[in-house]
Design a protein around this motif. Structure first.
Motif, mmCIF file in Angstrom:
data_model
loop_
_atom_site.group_PDB
_atom_site.id
_atom_site.type_symbol
_atom_site.label_atom_id
_atom_site.label_comp_id
_atom_site.label_asym_id
_atom_site.label_seq_id
_atom_site.Cartn_x
_atom_site.Cartn_y
_atom_site.Cartn_z
ATOM 1 N N ILE A 71 -86.549 -32.638 -76.472
ATOM 2 C CA ILE A 71 -85.129 -32.359 -76.670
ATOM 3 C C ILE A 71 -84.320 -33.464 -75.999
ATOM 4 O O ILE A 71 -84.277 -33.571 -74.769
ATOM 5 C CB ILE A 71 -84.752 -30.983 -76.093
ATOM 6 N N LEU A 72 -83.712 -34.314 -76.821
ATOM 7 C CA LEU A 72 -82.917 -35.428 -76.310
ATOM 8 C C LEU A 72 -81.541 -34.948 -75.876
ATOM 9 O O LEU A 72 -80.936 -34.085 -76.519
ATOM 10 C CB LEU A 72 -82.780 -36.512 -77.377
ATOM 11 N N GLY A 73 -81.023 -35.532 -74.792
ATOM 12 C CA GLY A 73 -79.717 -35.145 -74.279
ATOM 13 C C GLY A 73 -78.586 -35.986 -74.843
ATOM 14 O O GLY A 73 -78.804 -37.024 -75.479
ATOM 15 N N GLY A 74 -77.398 -35.526 -74.616
ATOM 16 C CA GLY A 74 -76.191 -36.219 -75.066
ATOM 17 C C GLY A 74 -74.976 -35.349 -74.822
ATOM 18 O O GLY A 74 -75.094 -34.196 -74.388
ATOM 19 N N PRO A 75 -73.790 -35.858 -75.090
ATOM 20 C CA PRO A 75 -72.566 -35.111 -74.764
ATOM 21 C C PRO A 75 -72.421 -33.810 -75.537
ATOM 22 O O PRO A 75 -71.742 -32.889 -75.074
ATOM 23 C CB PRO A 75 -71.456 -36.099 -75.137
ATOM 24 N N SER A 76 -73.043 -33.696 -76.717
ATOM 25 C CA SER A 76 -72.890 -32.478 -77.513
ATOM 26 C C SER A 76 -73.965 -31.438 -77.236
ATOM 27 O O SER A 76 -73.936 -30.344 -77.802
ATOM 28 C CB SER A 76 -72.895 -32.816 -79.011
ATOM 29 N N VAL A 77 -74.917 -31.756 -76.391
ATOM 30 C CA VAL A 77 -75.996 -30.813 -76.091
ATOM 31 C C VAL A 77 -75.537 -29.895 -74.961
ATOM 32 O O VAL A 77 -75.460 -30.305 -73.800
ATOM 33 C CB VAL A 77 -77.289 -31.557 -75.705
ATOM 34 N N THR A 78 -75.260 -28.670 -75.309
ATOM 35 C CA THR A 78 -74.719 -27.711 -74.338
ATOM 36 C C THR A 78 -75.659 -26.541 -74.099
ATOM 37 O O THR A 78 -75.303 -25.597 -73.405
ATOM 38 C CB THR A 78 -73.357 -27.168 -74.825
ATOM 39 N N GLU A 79 -76.842 -26.591 -74.691
ATOM 40 C CA GLU A 79 -77.795 -25.499 -74.506
ATOM 41 C C GLU A 79 -79.210 -26.026 -74.677
ATOM 42 O O GLU A 79 -79.444 -27.052 -75.328
ATOM 43 C CB GLU A 79 -77.532 -24.373 -75.505
ATOM 44 N N LEU A 80 -80.127 -25.319 -74.079
ATOM 45 C CA LEU A 80 -81.549 -25.615 -74.228
ATOM 46 C C LEU A 80 -82.124 -24.492 -75.080
ATOM 47 O O LEU A 80 -82.229 -23.346 -74.631
ATOM 48 C CB LEU A 80 -82.224 -25.651 -72.849
ATOM 49 N N THR A 81 -82.419 -24.792 -76.340
ATOM 50 C CA THR A 81 -82.838 -23.761 -77.289
ATOM 51 C C THR A 81 -84.209 -24.092 -77.851
ATOM 52 O O THR A 81 -84.471 -25.217 -78.269
ATOM 53 C CB THR A 81 -81.835 -23.635 -78.452
ATOM 54 N N ALA A 82 -85.090 -23.107 -77.851
ATOM 55 C CA ALA A 82 -86.388 -23.218 -78.504
ATOM 56 C C ALA A 82 -86.853 -21.801 -78.813
ATOM 57 O O ALA A 82 -87.034 -20.987 -77.907
ATOM 58 C CB ALA A 82 -87.399 -23.928 -77.615
ATOM 59 N N GLN A 83 -87.000 -21.491 -80.097
ATOM 60 C CA GLN A 83 -87.470 -20.167 -80.489
ATOM 61 C C GLN A 83 -88.157 -20.259 -81.842
ATOM 62 O O GLN A 83 -87.871 -21.164 -82.634
ATOM 63 C CB GLN A 83 -86.329 -19.157 -80.520
ATOM 64 N N ILE A 84 -89.051 -19.322 -82.088
ATOM 65 C CA ILE A 84 -89.848 -19.355 -83.305
ATOM 66 C C ILE A 84 -89.736 -18.008 -84.002
ATOM 67 O O ILE A 84 -89.606 -16.961 -83.354
ATOM 68 C CB ILE A 84 -91.320 -19.716 -82.974
ATOM 69 N N SER A 118 -82.239 -19.217 -75.805
ATOM 70 C CA SER A 118 -81.301 -20.283 -75.447
ATOM 71 C C SER A 118 -80.907 -20.146 -73.995
ATOM 72 O O SER A 118 -80.684 -19.030 -73.492
ATOM 73 C CB SER A 118 -80.042 -20.220 -76.321
ATOM 74 N N ILE A 119 -80.817 -21.270 -73.333
ATOM 75 C CA ILE A 119 -80.320 -21.322 -71.950
ATOM 76 C C ILE A 119 -79.024 -22.124 -72.000
ATOM 77 O O ILE A 119 -79.011 -23.293 -72.391
ATOM 78 C CB ILE A 119 -81.329 -21.998 -71.007
ATOM 79 N N SER A 120 -77.920 -21.494 -71.630
ATOM 80 C CA SER A 120 -76.632 -22.181 -71.678
ATOM 81 C C SER A 120 -75.769 -21.699 -70.532
ATOM 82 O O SER A 120 -76.170 -20.835 -69.744
ATOM 83 C CB SER A 120 -75.920 -21.910 -73.022
ATOM 84 N N GLY A 121 -74.560 -22.253 -70.443
ATOM 85 C CA GLY A 121 -73.630 -21.852 -69.387
ATOM 86 C C GLY A 121 -74.149 -22.210 -68.013
ATOM 87 O O GLY A 121 -74.805 -23.232 -67.804
ATOM 88 N N ARG A 122 -73.874 -21.333 -67.051
ATOM 89 C CA ARG A 122 -74.287 -21.605 -65.673
ATOM 90 C C ARG A 122 -75.801 -21.690 -65.544
ATOM 91 O O ARG A 122 -76.331 -22.440 -64.720
ATOM 92 C CB ARG A 122 -73.736 -20.521 -64.754
ATOM 93 N N ALA A 123 -76.513 -20.887 -66.372
ATOM 94 C CA ALA A 123 -77.970 -20.877 -66.277
ATOM 95 C C ALA A 123 -78.572 -22.225 -66.654
ATOM 96 O O ALA A 123 -79.700 -22.546 -66.277
ATOM 97 C CB ALA A 123 -78.535 -19.777 -67.173
ATOM 98 N N ALA A 124 -77.821 -23.007 -67.427
ATOM 99 C CA ALA A 124 -78.343 -24.298 -67.885
ATOM 100 C C ALA A 124 -78.030 -25.429 -66.931
ATOM 101 O O ALA A 124 -78.443 -26.563 -67.164
ATOM 102 C CB ALA A 124 -77.771 -24.616 -69.265
#
Length: 960
Positions: free
Chosen positions: A531-544, A452-458
């Motif tokens: 990955i569609l954006g919107g106001p509730s999307v606060t992280e970029l997550t992709a894992q298997i 996941s990429i979130s916070g400042r990194a995102a």
């Protein structure tokens, strides 16, 4: 010779005392010494100065004289000095002087031998030998004993309607439901009231109401509290407190889980959440702040909160020096602090929502129920599966071997070449994998992925509304197998495999992420995620995830987590699908994954692998450590640390909850009594030390403390005893035959103003607006604009107050977002604390501004408007409407005076609005709740004014 003559003269003219009973040192003398003498002659006296805090010090030979002379008590220097005409003690310029009665008490005590005893609160409670039962009559006996000594008795019992309302407000924070009230009033059985009390104790609203008091004490807040006062993720702790009270978790476990749930064997998710107690201290991430300084400050706050909440003692003095009044040494403060000094979170919070150890948990009470139900189902399924894992006969391998063989055959999968694009228009086609000019490529190496990429990194990486980010990676599978893919994005985000145009998974909800099972054939595959954006999307997550990896690595089924075991059992391609699969396994696994996708985070406590060293800090200065490192230890004035307990927070909890501890049970039952009767038995609940107040009923306090322990720390049992007692059921009117304005004798029933949260909740409940949903992140109801901005740092993420809409506006007040530097103004107006520090007793003020708020604040007017609608819709005439209004608010009918006043007001308002219908419509436009347009606006506005007035009257704002 002059000294001898002076002593004779002083003795001749000294006040005499009347011979009588023994002076009780703990309850009569020690409070005087503490209040008037210990500031100079107490535990923290200057070296060489007379001390009066112990018998040894007071009887010490001071060069030919003694403060207390056991051999000649009448010649004791203490008697001389307190009666000296020219050089008295305390000195004439001292702020506090002895009264004549206090001099007489001290003199009588010295002449009786000047014997010392431990302060009552430092002696373990003992129940009176003639009080062995567990009925409410035991409470009444202690109280009646004092009443009869003054030739009075209990007040008459209050009427049933009043009792129903009183009990409901005390236990649930809301009046009784109309149907519940009717059933109680119609019940002629002897145990009707007890039945009502049992219903209230089982009501889910019970835990919500009782939690408020605990959250005040432990200074719960939704923000860090210092500097930026940013958001912090800890509200699941608040929801755990509600569940703990509703489930009647024994209070000794309630304490232990909070202090040390992480240190228990195989801690459960709930035990970990409970340790949020350790993480509730205000914190900062201010630039330039010194980590070592805030490591000390954070722990100062924890120690002092610990002292208030569990010990009923102020420990702040001992931070800088030995306590001036209570027998608490300077180094004992730091030995106690050593228990908290090795938790793993950083000293500075980085202004982050999540800092230090966290755990992912269900986001609200409804999800908790689902999670628990599915967890139980999973455990039952796995238990049944384990019974089938038996070794087969003949040449066949064991089923464990089959599982391991399959796990190893799937374990050589690989993912590689993780990339993602910059945000693109959501309708744009996916960029090609290669372009002639690499500088124009829209693909970036996926640093941070898988994960996941979130916070400042995102920053600048997340898609906003109308945009999408594409993520891709290669997946090489050694055989046909299934995986679990987790990805973020708004509803409609999709997963594609290879060149397929149809998505293999699509995000179907608004949860934080979605985890879906995907099945691929052997070989190399290209996985692409939109990955569609919107106001509730606060992280970029992709894992298997391949759950079989855990078994392939450990080679032991029992070492795999229960969640991985479930995923393996439910794998349609695995061996369990052939010979051991439960038909519901896939459904349970899918449901659990869906719940986990909506999990939130909460701050928890963890210990460092290597404990920090703790030193005495000179004057509490973080950069002035003294002496050798201190061992972890407790206050010697109480009970000893259990010999078999570990020297960590778990051992600290065991020390607190041991039967020998003199304070904890007393402190808890005292605060429970306070929330039931309005005032505590010890009316300084924050201070049981020698500076605190004496208990009004000491034997009752001790009996309650012992009963709490005897009942296995059963909170509901104790509350039931209190609210079914004769003392609680008294009429609450002032008594002209009793000179006791503060009701210390408990010669009448409880009567006090309700807290801010209850005032708001009652109006929402009566109007039908109250949203019953429990738990979840704090909500933001109406609030004057600009308040947060005026008080916030420009960089704060809580500088702008964005109020909620819809049902969130009407959630119970327990869930109102608590910004520590700016709590909700209606809460503050009615004496709610800021929760920057512990509060175990709220003040109850009465101001004109409160009246203005009650009559004019947006939500007050809105709830009055909806209440008026309810009255009109449910009744055909004004008399019945008034009857329902009083039933909802006061649980009774209006008396003649009240009826006349309300009817007069109603008629005046009808007349006023009939002359200006626009004013009526303006009033009815206040608040977001829809107005019933089928109702006559003049009648509705008039009843709105009646409703808002009754909601602001003593009928609504008092327990009586």
């Amino acid at each position: 010779m002059l000294r001898t003559h002076l002593i004779v003269l002083i003795t001749m003219f000294a006040p005499t005392f009347v011979a009588g009973g023994e002076i009780d040192f703990s309850r009569e003398v020690l409070p005087i010494l503490s209040d008037k003498c210990f500031v100079c002659h107490g535990p923290d006296s200057e070296e060489g100065l007379l001390r009066l805090d112990s018998y040894e010090a007071a009887t010490e030979d001071l060069g030919g004289y003694h403060a207390i002379d056991p051999a000649a008590v009448d010649k004791s220097n203490l008697i001389e000095r307190i009666n000296h005409a020219d050089d008295p003690m305390p000195p004439e310029d001292a702020e506090k002087q002895l009264t004549a009665d206090e001099r007489n008490t001290l003199q009588k005590w010295v002449q009786q031998g000047g014997k010392y005893a431990r302060h009552w609160a430092f002696v373990a409670p003992q129940a009176a030998p003639d009080h062995n039962g567990d009925s409410p009559e035991q409470i009444d006996t202690f109280i009646r004993r004092q009443l009869l000594a003054k030739n009075i008795d209990f007040a008459p019992v209050a009427d049933n309607a009043t009792l129903a309302r009183r009990a409901a407000l005390v236990l649930t924070g809301l009046p009784p439901d109309p149907d519940q009230l009717d059933a109680f009033l119609a019940d002629d059985s002897a145990d009707a009231y007890e039945t009502l009390v049992d219903q209230l104790l089982q009501d889910s609203r019970f835990g919500e109401h009782q939690a408020r008091y605990w959250l005040d004490a432990v200074r719960y807040g939704d923000t860090h509290g210092l500097h930026l006062d940013n958001r912090r993720g800890i509200y699941p702790y608040r929801d755990w407190v509600v569940r703990a009270f509703n489930n009647n978790l024994p209070l000794n476990d309630f304490i232990t889980w909070q202090l040390a749930g992480d240190l228990m064997p195989k801690p459960t998710l709930e035990q970990q959440i409970a340790t949020g107690f350790v993480r509730l201290n205000p914190s900062t991430g201010e630039g330039g702040a010194i980590a070592n300084e805030f490591q000390a400050k954070n722990n100062f706050d924890r120690v002092e909160n610990f002292g208030t909440v569990f010990l009923g003692l102020s420990l702040t003095c001992a931070r800088c020096h030995t306590h001036k009044y209570d027998p608490i040494q300077h180094d004992e403060y730091y030995q106690l602090m050593a228990f908290f000094n090795s938790t793993a979170e950083p000293a500075l919070d980085g202004n982050s929502y999540t800092y230090g150890p966290t755990v992912r948990v269900p986001a609200n009470q409804q999800d908790w129920q689902l999670w628990q139900q599915h967890t139980v189902a999973s455990q039952q399924l796995l238990s049944g599966f384990d019974k089938q894992r038996v070794v087969s006969t003949g040449t066949e391998s064991s089923r464990d071997a089959q599982l391991l063989q399959y796990a190893q055959s799937t374990a050589k999968w690989k993912s590689s070449d993780w990339q993602y694009t910059t945000p693109l228009p959501s309708a744009a086609e996916i960029p090609p994998a290669q372009v002639n000019d690499p500088s124009k490529s829209k693909w970036t190496k996926g640093a941070g992925l898988p994960g996941s990429i979130s916070g400042r990194a995102a920053k600048k990486k997340l898609p906003s509304k109308g945009q999408a980010v594409w993520v891709r990676f290669d997946l090489n599978a050694p055989k046909e197998q299934s995986f679990w893919l987790t990805f973020s994005g708004e509803r409609g985000s999709q997963v594609f495999v290879d060149d397929q145009t149809d998505a293999v998974a699509a995000k179907a909800n608004d949860s934080r992420v979605q985890t879906s099972r995907m099945q691929v054939s052997a070989g190399k595959h290209r996985i692409q995620i939109k990955i569609l954006g919107g106001p509730s999307v606060t992280e970029l997550t992709a894992q298997i995830h391949n759950p079989w990896d855990a078994l392939a690595s450990s080679k032991d089924w029992s070492k795999a987590s229960s969640s991985d075991q479930l995923l393996m059992v439910s794998d349609p391609l695995g061996p369990a699908a052939v010979w051991a699969s439960d038909a519901s396994a896939n459904q349970i696994a899918t449901s659990i994954q869906a719940i986990q996708d909506s999990f939130t985070t909460t701050l928890i406590a963890q210990e460092l692998p290597q404990a920090r060293e703790t030193f005495v800090l000179h004057r509490g200065e973080y950069d002035q450590p003294q002496g050798d490192p201190l061992p972890r230890d407790v206050l010697k004035v109480t009970n000893a640390f259990p010999a078999d307990a570990p020297r960590n927070r778990l051992g600290l909890a065991q020390w607190l909850t041991s039967a020998e501890h003199p304070l904890v049970a007393r402190v808890l039952v005292n605060r429970i009594w306070q929330r039931v009767f309005g005032e505590a038995i010890v009316r300084s609940p924050e201070d049981f030390g020698v500076q605190g107040q004496q208990p009004t009923h000491p034997e009752l306090l001790d009996w309650l403390a012992v009963e709490l322990q005897r009942s296995q720390w059963d909170l509901k049992h104790l509350l039931r005893l209190m609210v079914t007692s004769r003392a609680f059921r008294q009429h609450s009117a002032h008594r002209t035959d009793v000179d006791d304005p503060e009701n210390k004798l408990i010669a009448r029933g409880p009567r006090f103003r309700l807290d801010a949260e209850v005032l708001r909740d009652m109006g929402l409940w009566a109007s039908g607006l109250l949203d019953p949903r429990m738990g979840g992140e704090g909500v933001k109801p109406y609030q004057p604009s600009g308040m947060w901005k005026a008080l916030a740092h420009p960089a704060s993420n809580t500088k702008s107050y964005v109020r909620d809409a819809g049902d969130k506006l009407y959630r119970r007040s327990l869930y109102v977002y608590w910004k520590r530097t700016s709590p909700h103004p209606m809460m503050t107006l009615f004496d709610a604390p800021d929760r920057e520090s512990s509060c175990v007793r709220r003040s109850r003020t009465s101001t004109a501004l409160q009246s203005l708020g009650m009559l004019n604040e947006t939500q007050r007017v809105e709830m009055a408007r909806k209440l008026a609608e309810r009255l009109i819709v449910e009744n055909d005439n004004d008399a019945e409407r008034l009857q329902l209004l009083f039933k909802l608010i006061a649980s009774r009918s209006p008396n003649a005076t009240e009826r006349t006043a309300c009817v007069d007001l109603l008629n005046q308002m009808k007349k006023r609005y009939s002359q200006n219908e626009q004013d009526a419509k303006k009033l009815l436009s206040i608040g977001d709740a829809e107005t019933n347009d089928e109702l006559d606006p003049i009648t509705l506005a008039a009843w709105t004014q009646v409703a808002v007035t009754v909601l602001a009257s003593d009928l609504a704002i008092l327990v009586y």
